[in-house]
Design an enzyme around this catalytic site. Structure first.
Site, PDB file in Angstrom:
ATOM      1  N   GLY A 126       0.799  -1.216   0.000  1.00  0.00           N
ATOM      2  CA  GLY A 126       0.000   0.000   0.000  1.00  0.00           C
ATOM      3  C   GLY A 126       0.834   1.270   0.000  1.00  0.00           C
ATOM      4  N   CYS A 127       2.151   1.130  -0.048  1.00  0.00           N
ATOM      5  CA  CYS A 127       3.037   2.286  -0.135  1.00  0.00           C
ATOM      6  C   CYS A 127       3.540   2.406  -1.568  1.00  0.00           C
ATOM      7  CB  CYS A 127       4.253   2.128   0.780  1.00  0.00           C
ATOM      8  SG  CYS A 127       3.871   2.221   2.522  1.00  0.00           S
ATOM      9  N   GLU A 128       3.594   3.633  -2.086  1.00  0.00           N
ATOM     10  CA  GLU A 128       4.170   3.831  -3.413  1.00  0.00           C
ATOM     11  C   GLU A 128       5.682   3.640  -3.354  1.00  0.00           C
ATOM     12  OE1 GLU A 128       2.983   7.529  -5.172  1.00  0.00           O
ATOM     13  OE2 GLU A 128       0.872   6.954  -5.189  1.00  0.00           O
ATOM     14  N   SER A 129       6.289   4.044  -2.250  1.00  0.00           N
ATOM     15  CA  SER A 129       7.722   3.830  -2.042  1.00  0.00           C
ATOM     16  C   SER A 129       7.905   2.478  -1.372  1.00  0.00           C
ATOM     17  CB  SER A 129       8.295   4.914  -1.123  1.00  0.00           C
ATOM     18  OG  SER A 129       8.011   6.197  -1.624  1.00  0.00           O
TER      19      SER A 129
END
Length: 137
Positions: free
Chosen positions: A50-53
Site C-alpha cells: 500500500g506504499c508507493e515507495s
C-alpha cells in the site's frame, strides 16, 4: 495517553520551527537518524503493502512494549516513518491500536504537506504495525 519520550522530543523540535522549509529539512534529518535495516530484514515478507515507495517494517514485543524498525528507499518517506516510529515505539499493543496518525502529524505541523498518497502509505505502515501486534502477544 502520555507520549513516548521520542515523540515528545519530535513535537518539541517541530513546534519550535516556523517555516515549511525548516520542517522539511528537519524531516530529512529524522530520516537520516533511522538505524539502517539489516539486509536480511529487507525481504518481501517485511515490505509494507500500500506504499508507493518501498517501506520495510520489522517489529518485536519487548516486555509488553513494541519496538519497530523500518526503512524506505525514499528520503521524505524515511523521515515520515521515523516520526511515526517516534510516536509508536514503546507503546503496548492496546496503546498502538489507538494511535491517531492524522492527529500526530497535525501536532507536528506536517499534515498539510502530506499528499494523499503519502498519507495512505503512512496509514498502511500503521495498519501493518497493528497487524503484527496481535500475533506476537
Amino acid at each position: 495517553m502520555s507520549l513516548p519520550v521520542e515523540a515528545v522530543a519530535a513535537l518539541d523540535a517541530f513546534q519550535a520551527v516556523g517555516s515549511w522549509e525548516q520542517r522539511a529539512r528537519m524531516l530529512m534529518q529524522w530520516g537520516e537518524r533511522l538505524p539502517p535495516l539489516a539486509d536480511e530484514d529487507k525481504v518481501d515478507a517485511n515490505l509494507v503493502q500500500g506504499c508507493e515507495s518501498l517501506v520495510w517494517l520489522v517489529g518485536r514485543l519487548e516486555d509488553g512494549h513494541w519496538q519497530f524498525v523500518a526503512s524506505s528507499d525514499a528520503r521524505m518517506i524515511r523521515g515520515l516513518v521515523a516520526l511515526l516510529l517516534a510516536r509508536v515505539n514503546g507503546l503496548s499493543t492496546a496503546e498502538l491500536q489507538t494511535v491517531d496518525l492524522s492527529d500526530w502529524f497535525a501536532q507536528l505541523g506536517l499534515s498539510r504537506q502530506l499528499s494523499p498518497s503519502r498519507s495512505n502509505g503512512l496509514n498502511a505502515v500503521l495498519q501493518r504495525m497493528r497487524a503484527l501486534s496481535p500475533t506476537q502477544n
